[in-house]
Design an enzyme around this catalytic site. Structure first.
Site: not given
Ligand SMILES: *Cc1c(COP(=O)(O)O)cnc(C)c1O
Length: 405
Positions: A101, A123, A388
Protein backbone atom coordinates in the site's frame (compact mmCIF):
# COMPACT_ATOMS: atom_id res chain seq x y z
CA UNK A 1 -1.28 -10.33 -27.39
CA UNK A 2 -4.78 -9.94 -28.66
CA UNK A 3 -7.92 -10.45 -26.62
CA UNK A 4 -11.22 -9.56 -28.27
CA UNK A 5 -9.38 -7.04 -30.43
CA UNK A 6 -7.71 -5.38 -27.47
CA UNK A 7 -4.09 -4.94 -28.38
CA UNK A 8 -1.86 -4.94 -25.34
CA UNK A 9 1.04 -3.25 -27.17
CA UNK A 10 -0.50 0.17 -26.58
CA UNK A 11 -2.63 -0.83 -23.65
CA UNK A 12 -1.45 1.82 -21.18
CA UNK A 13 -1.84 4.60 -23.75
CA UNK A 14 -5.41 3.57 -24.52
CA UNK A 15 -6.74 2.56 -21.10
CA UNK A 16 -8.28 4.33 -19.42
CA UNK A 17 -9.64 6.69 -22.10
CA UNK A 18 -9.82 10.47 -21.54
CA UNK A 19 -12.97 10.18 -19.45
CA UNK A 20 -11.46 7.48 -17.28
CA UNK A 21 -13.11 4.41 -18.81
CA UNK A 22 -11.71 0.93 -19.25
CA UNK A 23 -14.25 -0.18 -21.85
CA UNK A 24 -17.58 0.48 -20.12
CA UNK A 25 -16.10 0.39 -16.62
CA UNK A 26 -14.70 3.25 -14.55
CA UNK A 27 -15.73 6.86 -15.04
CA UNK A 28 -16.34 9.56 -12.48
CA UNK A 29 -19.82 9.43 -10.91
CA UNK A 30 -19.66 12.18 -8.29
CA UNK A 31 -21.31 15.52 -7.43
CA UNK A 32 -20.35 18.48 -9.65
CA UNK A 33 -18.27 19.91 -6.81
CA UNK A 34 -16.26 16.72 -6.38
CA UNK A 35 -16.02 16.39 -10.16
CA UNK A 36 -14.18 19.73 -10.22
CA UNK A 37 -11.81 18.42 -7.55
CA UNK A 38 -11.22 15.18 -9.51
CA UNK A 39 -10.55 17.19 -12.68
CA UNK A 40 -7.96 19.25 -10.82
CA UNK A 41 -6.20 16.08 -9.62
CA UNK A 42 -6.35 14.55 -13.11
CA UNK A 43 -4.82 17.60 -14.72
CA UNK A 44 -2.11 17.91 -12.08
CA UNK A 45 -1.30 14.20 -12.36
CA UNK A 46 -0.95 14.27 -16.15
CA UNK A 47 1.34 17.29 -15.92
CA UNK A 48 3.42 16.19 -12.96
CA UNK A 49 3.85 12.52 -13.86
CA UNK A 50 5.71 13.60 -17.00
CA UNK A 51 8.11 15.77 -15.01
CA UNK A 52 11.57 14.29 -14.60
CA UNK A 53 11.81 16.01 -11.21
CA UNK A 54 8.71 14.17 -9.96
CA UNK A 55 9.85 10.87 -11.44
CA UNK A 56 13.35 11.04 -10.01
CA UNK A 57 12.03 12.13 -6.60
CA UNK A 58 9.62 9.18 -6.52
CA UNK A 59 12.43 6.82 -7.55
CA UNK A 60 14.68 8.17 -4.81
CA UNK A 61 11.93 7.73 -2.20
CA UNK A 62 11.32 4.16 -3.31
CA UNK A 63 14.98 3.32 -2.97
CA UNK A 64 16.01 5.27 0.14
CA UNK A 65 12.82 5.27 2.20
CA UNK A 66 10.74 2.27 1.12
CA UNK A 67 13.67 -0.06 0.58
CA UNK A 68 12.86 -0.91 -3.05
CA UNK A 69 13.38 -2.92 -5.11
CA UNK A 70 11.87 -5.67 -2.98
CA UNK A 71 13.33 -9.08 -3.83
CA UNK A 72 11.79 -12.16 -5.40
CA UNK A 73 12.27 -15.33 -3.34
CA UNK A 74 12.23 -18.84 -4.75
CA UNK A 75 10.09 -21.04 -2.47
CA UNK A 76 12.16 -24.18 -2.73
CA UNK A 77 10.66 -26.16 0.11
CA UNK A 78 7.05 -25.20 -0.60
CA UNK A 79 7.58 -26.04 -4.29
CA UNK A 80 8.73 -29.48 -3.16
CA UNK A 81 5.19 -30.16 -1.88
CA UNK A 82 3.49 -29.62 -5.26
CA UNK A 83 5.54 -31.74 -7.64
CA UNK A 84 7.52 -30.13 -10.43
CA UNK A 85 6.23 -26.58 -10.41
CA UNK A 86 8.57 -23.90 -9.06
CA UNK A 87 6.94 -21.21 -6.91
CA UNK A 88 8.31 -17.68 -6.49
CA UNK A 89 7.09 -14.73 -4.42
CA UNK A 90 7.51 -11.01 -5.02
CA UNK A 91 8.24 -9.75 -1.52
CA UNK A 92 5.98 -6.74 -0.96
CA UNK A 93 6.00 -7.83 2.69
CA UNK A 94 9.51 -6.33 2.73
CA UNK A 95 8.33 -2.94 1.44
CA UNK A 96 8.45 -0.37 4.30
CA UNK A 97 5.41 -0.71 6.61
CA UNK A 98 5.08 -4.33 5.50
CA UNK A 99 2.81 -4.19 2.45
CA UNK A 100 2.38 -2.81 -1.05
CA UNK A 101 0.00 0.00 0.00
CA UNK A 102 2.85 2.43 0.68
CA UNK A 103 3.69 2.32 -3.06
CA UNK A 104 0.61 4.34 -3.98
CA UNK A 105 0.41 6.34 -0.74
CA UNK A 106 3.89 7.81 -1.33
CA UNK A 107 2.90 8.65 -4.92
CA UNK A 108 -0.37 10.26 -3.85
CA UNK A 109 1.37 12.26 -1.10
CA UNK A 110 4.13 13.42 -3.44
CA UNK A 111 1.45 14.56 -5.89
CA UNK A 112 -0.29 16.43 -3.03
CA UNK A 113 2.97 18.16 -2.20
CA UNK A 114 3.46 19.22 -5.84
CA UNK A 115 -0.13 20.50 -5.95
CA UNK A 116 0.52 22.61 -2.86
CA UNK A 117 -2.00 20.73 -0.70
CA UNK A 118 -1.57 20.78 3.06
CA UNK A 119 -3.59 17.76 4.11
CA UNK A 120 -4.26 14.13 3.16
CA UNK A 121 -7.76 12.75 3.79
CA UNK A 122 -8.80 9.10 3.67
CA UNK A 123 -11.00 6.49 5.26
CA UNK A 124 -9.79 3.19 6.58
CA UNK A 125 -11.45 -0.07 7.54
CA UNK A 126 -8.89 -2.39 9.07
CA UNK A 127 -6.44 0.49 9.34
CA UNK A 128 -3.87 -0.69 6.78
CA UNK A 129 -4.51 2.14 4.34
CA UNK A 130 -4.65 4.61 7.22
CA UNK A 131 -1.24 3.52 8.52
CA UNK A 132 0.37 3.68 5.06
CA UNK A 133 -1.08 7.14 4.42
CA UNK A 134 -0.11 8.40 7.90
CA UNK A 135 3.43 7.22 7.12
CA UNK A 136 3.47 9.17 3.86
CA UNK A 137 2.04 12.28 5.59
CA UNK A 138 4.75 12.13 8.26
CA UNK A 139 7.44 11.77 5.60
CA UNK A 140 6.24 14.82 3.65
CA UNK A 141 5.20 16.96 6.64
CA UNK A 142 1.52 16.99 5.62
CA UNK A 143 -1.50 16.92 7.91
CA UNK A 144 -3.52 13.71 7.79
CA UNK A 145 -7.16 13.05 8.70
CA UNK A 146 -8.14 9.38 8.72
CA UNK A 147 -11.87 8.65 9.02
CA UNK A 148 -12.66 5.40 10.78
CA UNK A 149 -15.86 3.83 12.16
CA UNK A 150 -15.99 3.46 15.95
CA UNK A 151 -16.55 -0.30 15.58
CA UNK A 152 -13.31 -0.59 13.56
CA UNK A 153 -11.45 1.71 15.97
CA UNK A 154 -12.21 -0.75 18.79
CA UNK A 155 -11.25 -3.80 16.68
CA UNK A 156 -8.02 -2.38 15.25
CA UNK A 157 -6.36 -0.84 18.29
CA UNK A 158 -2.73 -1.45 17.17
CA UNK A 159 -3.29 0.31 13.82
CA UNK A 160 -5.08 3.20 15.54
CA UNK A 161 -2.07 3.54 17.84
CA UNK A 162 0.29 3.46 14.83
CA UNK A 163 -1.61 6.22 13.04
CA UNK A 164 -1.61 8.39 16.18
CA UNK A 165 2.11 7.82 16.80
CA UNK A 166 2.74 8.85 13.19
CA UNK A 167 0.91 12.10 13.89
CA UNK A 168 -2.35 11.45 12.02
CA UNK A 169 -5.69 12.65 13.27
CA UNK A 170 -8.04 9.64 13.59
CA UNK A 171 -11.60 10.95 13.16
CA UNK A 172 -14.18 8.65 14.76
CA UNK A 173 -17.35 8.06 12.72
CA UNK A 174 -20.23 7.04 14.98
CA UNK A 175 -23.36 7.02 12.76
CA UNK A 176 -25.03 4.01 11.11
CA UNK A 177 -23.14 0.75 11.51
CA UNK A 178 -20.00 2.82 12.24
CA UNK A 179 -17.75 0.77 9.91
CA UNK A 180 -16.08 1.27 6.53
CA UNK A 181 -19.11 2.45 4.51
CA UNK A 182 -19.90 5.26 6.97
CA UNK A 183 -16.22 6.17 7.11
CA UNK A 184 -16.14 6.48 3.28
CA UNK A 185 -19.18 8.78 3.36
CA UNK A 186 -17.73 10.93 6.15
CA UNK A 187 -14.36 11.23 4.43
CA UNK A 188 -15.96 12.25 1.11
CA UNK A 189 -18.13 14.80 2.94
CA UNK A 190 -15.08 16.33 4.63
CA UNK A 191 -13.18 16.37 1.36
CA UNK A 192 -16.02 18.19 -0.44
CA UNK A 193 -15.56 20.99 2.11
CA UNK A 194 -11.76 21.01 2.13
CA UNK A 195 -10.72 20.16 -1.40
CA UNK A 196 -8.99 23.47 -1.98
CA UNK A 197 -6.35 22.68 0.64
CA UNK A 198 -6.63 18.90 0.96
CA UNK A 199 -6.44 15.84 -1.27
CA UNK A 200 -8.39 12.62 -0.93
CA UNK A 201 -6.21 9.53 -1.15
CA UNK A 202 -7.99 6.37 -2.22
CA UNK A 203 -6.55 3.11 -0.91
CA UNK A 204 -6.85 0.92 -4.00
CA UNK A 205 -7.57 0.98 -7.77
CA UNK A 206 -11.07 2.17 -6.89
CA UNK A 207 -13.21 5.28 -6.81
CA UNK A 208 -13.76 7.95 -9.45
CA UNK A 209 -11.28 8.69 -12.24
CA UNK A 210 -8.33 9.42 -12.00
CA UNK A 211 -7.76 7.15 -8.96
CA UNK A 212 -7.99 3.69 -10.59
CA UNK A 213 -5.42 4.84 -13.17
CA UNK A 214 -3.18 6.73 -10.75
CA UNK A 215 -3.05 3.98 -8.15
CA UNK A 216 -2.31 1.43 -10.90
CA UNK A 217 0.50 3.58 -12.23
CA UNK A 218 2.02 4.01 -8.76
CA UNK A 219 1.72 0.24 -8.10
CA UNK A 220 3.13 -0.73 -11.51
CA UNK A 221 6.60 -0.59 -9.95
CA UNK A 222 5.78 -4.04 -8.52
CA UNK A 223 5.23 -5.60 -11.96
CA UNK A 224 8.09 -3.74 -13.62
CA UNK A 225 10.57 -4.87 -10.97
CA UNK A 226 9.19 -8.40 -10.83
CA UNK A 227 9.38 -8.99 -14.59
CA UNK A 228 12.99 -7.89 -14.77
CA UNK A 229 14.00 -9.77 -11.62
CA UNK A 230 12.30 -12.98 -12.71
CA UNK A 231 14.03 -12.97 -16.09
CA UNK A 232 17.30 -12.20 -14.34
CA UNK A 233 16.84 -15.15 -11.95
CA UNK A 234 15.56 -17.78 -14.37
CA UNK A 235 16.30 -16.54 -17.89
CA UNK A 236 12.63 -16.60 -18.82
CA UNK A 237 9.15 -15.37 -17.94
CA UNK A 238 7.01 -17.16 -15.36
CA UNK A 239 4.28 -19.39 -16.82
CA UNK A 240 1.71 -17.90 -14.48
CA UNK A 241 1.32 -14.87 -12.24
CA UNK A 242 -1.04 -14.89 -9.24
CA UNK A 243 -2.25 -12.11 -6.92
CA UNK A 244 -5.11 -11.63 -4.46
CA UNK A 245 -7.81 -9.11 -5.38
CA UNK A 246 -9.63 -6.94 -2.87
CA UNK A 247 -9.95 -3.53 -4.44
CA UNK A 248 -7.23 -4.81 -6.71
CA UNK A 249 -4.17 -2.57 -6.28
CA UNK A 250 -1.46 -5.14 -5.57
CA UNK A 251 -2.87 -7.32 -8.35
CA UNK A 252 -3.03 -4.44 -10.87
CA UNK A 253 0.54 -3.46 -10.01
CA UNK A 254 1.80 -6.97 -10.60
CA UNK A 255 -0.40 -7.76 -13.64
CA UNK A 256 0.51 -4.52 -15.43
CA UNK A 257 4.04 -5.86 -15.90
CA UNK A 258 2.84 -9.00 -17.72
CA UNK A 259 -0.29 -8.05 -19.72
CA UNK A 260 1.61 -8.05 -22.98
CA UNK A 261 3.47 -11.32 -22.31
CA UNK A 262 2.54 -14.94 -22.98
CA UNK A 263 1.88 -15.41 -19.27
CA UNK A 264 -1.34 -16.73 -17.68
CA UNK A 265 -2.63 -14.24 -15.13
CA UNK A 266 -4.86 -15.15 -12.19
CA UNK A 267 -6.70 -12.82 -9.80
CA UNK A 268 -7.76 -14.56 -6.59
CA UNK A 269 -10.92 -13.49 -4.77
CA UNK A 270 -11.98 -14.49 -1.26
CA UNK A 271 -14.65 -17.22 -1.21
CA UNK A 272 -14.82 -16.86 2.60
CA UNK A 273 -17.24 -19.41 4.05
CA UNK A 274 -19.01 -20.23 0.78
CA UNK A 275 -20.97 -19.12 -2.27
CA UNK A 276 -24.05 -17.59 -0.53
CA UNK A 277 -24.33 -13.79 -0.69
CA UNK A 278 -22.88 -12.44 2.55
CA UNK A 279 -20.46 -15.36 2.99
CA UNK A 280 -17.80 -14.17 0.54
CA UNK A 281 -16.37 -11.06 -1.15
CA UNK A 282 -15.81 -12.50 -4.65
CA UNK A 283 -17.29 -9.58 -6.56
CA UNK A 284 -15.82 -10.32 -10.01
CA UNK A 285 -16.73 -14.00 -9.81
CA UNK A 286 -20.33 -13.57 -8.60
CA UNK A 287 -21.20 -9.90 -9.14
CA UNK A 288 -22.96 -7.85 -11.82
CA UNK A 289 -22.36 -4.46 -13.39
CA UNK A 290 -23.22 -1.44 -11.26
CA UNK A 291 -22.19 1.96 -9.99
CA UNK A 292 -20.98 2.58 -6.45
CA UNK A 293 -18.51 4.89 -4.68
CA UNK A 294 -18.09 7.00 -7.82
CA UNK A 295 -17.28 4.35 -10.47
CA UNK A 296 -18.88 1.70 -12.68
CA UNK A 297 -17.62 -1.85 -12.17
CA UNK A 298 -18.74 -5.36 -11.34
CA UNK A 299 -20.18 -5.50 -7.85
CA UNK A 300 -22.11 -7.56 -5.34
CA UNK A 301 -25.57 -6.11 -4.78
CA UNK A 302 -28.35 -6.80 -2.29
CA UNK A 303 -32.02 -7.07 -3.37
CA UNK A 304 -32.27 -3.24 -3.48
CA UNK A 305 -29.29 -2.88 -5.78
CA UNK A 306 -27.18 -1.47 -2.94
CA UNK A 307 -23.65 -2.77 -2.16
CA UNK A 308 -24.18 -6.16 -0.49
CA UNK A 309 -22.72 -7.15 2.87
CA UNK A 310 -19.55 -9.15 2.29
CA UNK A 311 -17.33 -11.40 4.35
CA UNK A 312 -13.72 -12.50 4.18
CA UNK A 313 -11.29 -13.81 6.77
CA UNK A 314 -8.96 -11.13 5.37
CA UNK A 315 -10.14 -7.65 6.35
CA UNK A 316 -8.25 -6.15 3.40
CA UNK A 317 -10.33 -8.15 0.90
CA UNK A 318 -13.87 -7.56 2.18
CA UNK A 319 -15.08 -5.00 -0.33
CA UNK A 320 -18.23 -5.57 -2.47
CA UNK A 321 -16.56 -4.56 -5.74
CA UNK A 322 -13.15 -4.37 -7.40
CA UNK A 323 -11.45 -1.77 -9.53
CA UNK A 324 -12.94 -1.03 -12.99
CA UNK A 325 -9.79 -2.20 -14.76
CA UNK A 326 -10.23 -5.65 -13.24
CA UNK A 327 -13.83 -5.73 -14.48
CA UNK A 328 -12.49 -4.86 -17.94
CA UNK A 329 -9.73 -7.50 -17.90
CA UNK A 330 -12.29 -9.99 -16.59
CA UNK A 331 -14.64 -9.40 -19.53
CA UNK A 332 -11.75 -9.50 -22.02
CA UNK A 333 -10.62 -12.81 -20.58
CA UNK A 334 -7.04 -11.57 -20.28
CA UNK A 335 -7.06 -12.25 -16.52
CA UNK A 336 -8.78 -15.27 -15.05
CA UNK A 337 -10.55 -14.51 -11.78
CA UNK A 338 -11.15 -17.37 -9.42
CA UNK A 339 -11.80 -17.97 -5.73
CA UNK A 340 -10.21 -19.57 -2.72
CA UNK A 341 -11.89 -20.16 0.67
CA UNK A 342 -10.89 -19.39 4.26
CA UNK A 343 -9.74 -22.90 5.09
CA UNK A 344 -7.27 -23.32 2.22
CA UNK A 345 -6.05 -19.79 2.95
CA UNK A 346 -5.21 -20.54 6.58
CA UNK A 347 -3.46 -23.77 5.53
CA UNK A 348 -1.33 -21.73 3.12
CA UNK A 349 -0.62 -19.17 5.86
CA UNK A 350 0.93 -21.93 7.97
CA UNK A 351 2.63 -23.69 5.05
CA UNK A 352 4.52 -20.57 3.98
CA UNK A 353 5.43 -19.80 7.60
CA UNK A 354 6.66 -23.32 8.39
CA UNK A 355 8.39 -24.22 5.13
CA UNK A 356 9.82 -20.87 4.11
CA UNK A 357 10.11 -18.70 7.23
CA UNK A 358 7.75 -16.08 5.79
CA UNK A 359 4.59 -15.21 7.74
CA UNK A 360 2.23 -13.82 5.07
CA UNK A 361 -0.74 -11.47 5.48
CA UNK A 362 -4.02 -13.41 5.33
CA UNK A 363 -4.84 -11.41 2.17
CA UNK A 364 -1.65 -12.63 0.49
CA UNK A 365 -2.24 -16.16 1.79
CA UNK A 366 -5.20 -16.34 -0.61
CA UNK A 367 -2.78 -15.98 -3.53
CA UNK A 368 -0.40 -18.57 -2.06
CA UNK A 369 -3.25 -21.04 -1.49
CA UNK A 370 -4.49 -20.58 -5.05
CA UNK A 371 -0.98 -21.01 -6.47
CA UNK A 372 -0.62 -24.31 -4.62
CA UNK A 373 -3.84 -25.57 -6.25
CA UNK A 374 -2.83 -24.23 -9.65
CA UNK A 375 0.61 -25.87 -9.37
CA UNK A 376 -0.96 -29.28 -8.92
CA UNK A 377 -3.09 -28.66 -12.01
CA UNK A 378 -0.17 -27.38 -14.12
CA UNK A 379 2.20 -30.23 -13.24
CA UNK A 380 5.23 -28.31 -14.50
CA UNK A 381 6.47 -24.75 -15.02
CA UNK A 382 6.74 -21.73 -12.76
CA UNK A 383 4.35 -19.48 -10.84
CA UNK A 384 5.13 -15.99 -9.57
CA UNK A 385 2.95 -14.93 -6.63
CA UNK A 386 2.52 -11.38 -5.38
CA UNK A 387 3.08 -11.56 -1.63
CA UNK A 388 1.25 -8.31 -0.93
CA UNK A 389 2.11 -8.05 2.78
CA UNK A 390 3.44 -9.58 5.96
CA UNK A 391 1.27 -11.33 8.51
CA UNK A 392 2.33 -9.77 11.79
CA UNK A 393 -0.99 -7.93 11.93
CA UNK A 394 -2.87 -11.25 11.63
CA UNK A 395 -1.05 -13.50 14.09
CA UNK A 396 -3.31 -12.95 17.13
CA UNK A 397 -6.42 -13.35 14.99
CA UNK A 398 -5.22 -16.59 13.42
CA UNK A 399 -4.22 -18.20 16.72
CA UNK A 400 -7.47 -17.14 18.41
CA UNK A 401 -9.72 -18.37 15.59
CA UNK A 402 -7.85 -21.28 14.05
CA UNK A 403 -5.22 -22.33 16.60
CA UNK A 404 -1.82 -23.60 15.54
CA UNK A 405 -2.16 -25.92 12.55
C1 LIG B 1 -5.08 -3.92 1.60
C2 LIG B 1 -4.38 -5.16 1.32
C3 LIG B 1 -4.75 -5.99 0.24
C4 LIG B 1 -5.95 -5.72 -0.63
O1 LIG B 1 -5.88 -4.56 -1.37
P1 LIG B 1 -5.69 -4.57 -2.96
O2 LIG B 1 -6.01 -3.17 -3.33
O3 LIG B 1 -6.64 -5.57 -3.52
O4 LIG B 1 -4.29 -4.93 -3.21
C5 LIG B 1 -4.01 -7.13 -0.02
N1 LIG B 1 -2.95 -7.45 0.74
C6 LIG B 1 -2.56 -6.69 1.79
C7 LIG B 1 -1.39 -7.12 2.59
C8 LIG B 1 -3.25 -5.52 2.12
O5 LIG B 1 -2.88 -4.78 3.15
Amino acid sequence: MNFNNTNFDNYFKNYPDEKGYFGKYGGCYVTPELKAAMDEITEAYFTICKSSKFISELRRIRRDFQGRPTPISHLERLSGTVGNVQLYVKREDLNHTGAHKLNHCMGEALLAKYMGKKKLIAETGAGQHGVALATAAAYFGLECDIYMGSVDIKKQAPNVARMKILGANVVEVTHGLATLKEAVDAAFEAYAKEYKTAIYCIGSVLGPHPFPMMVRDFQSVVGIEAREQFIDMTGELPDAVVACVGGGSNAMGMFSGFLNDPVDIYGVEPLGRGTALGDHAASLTFGTEGIMHGFNSIMLKDENGEPAPVYSVASGLDYPSSGPEHAFLHDLGRVKYDVIGDDDTIDAFFALSRLEGIIPAIESSHAVAYALKLAKKMGKGSILICLSGRGDKDMDYVIENFGIR
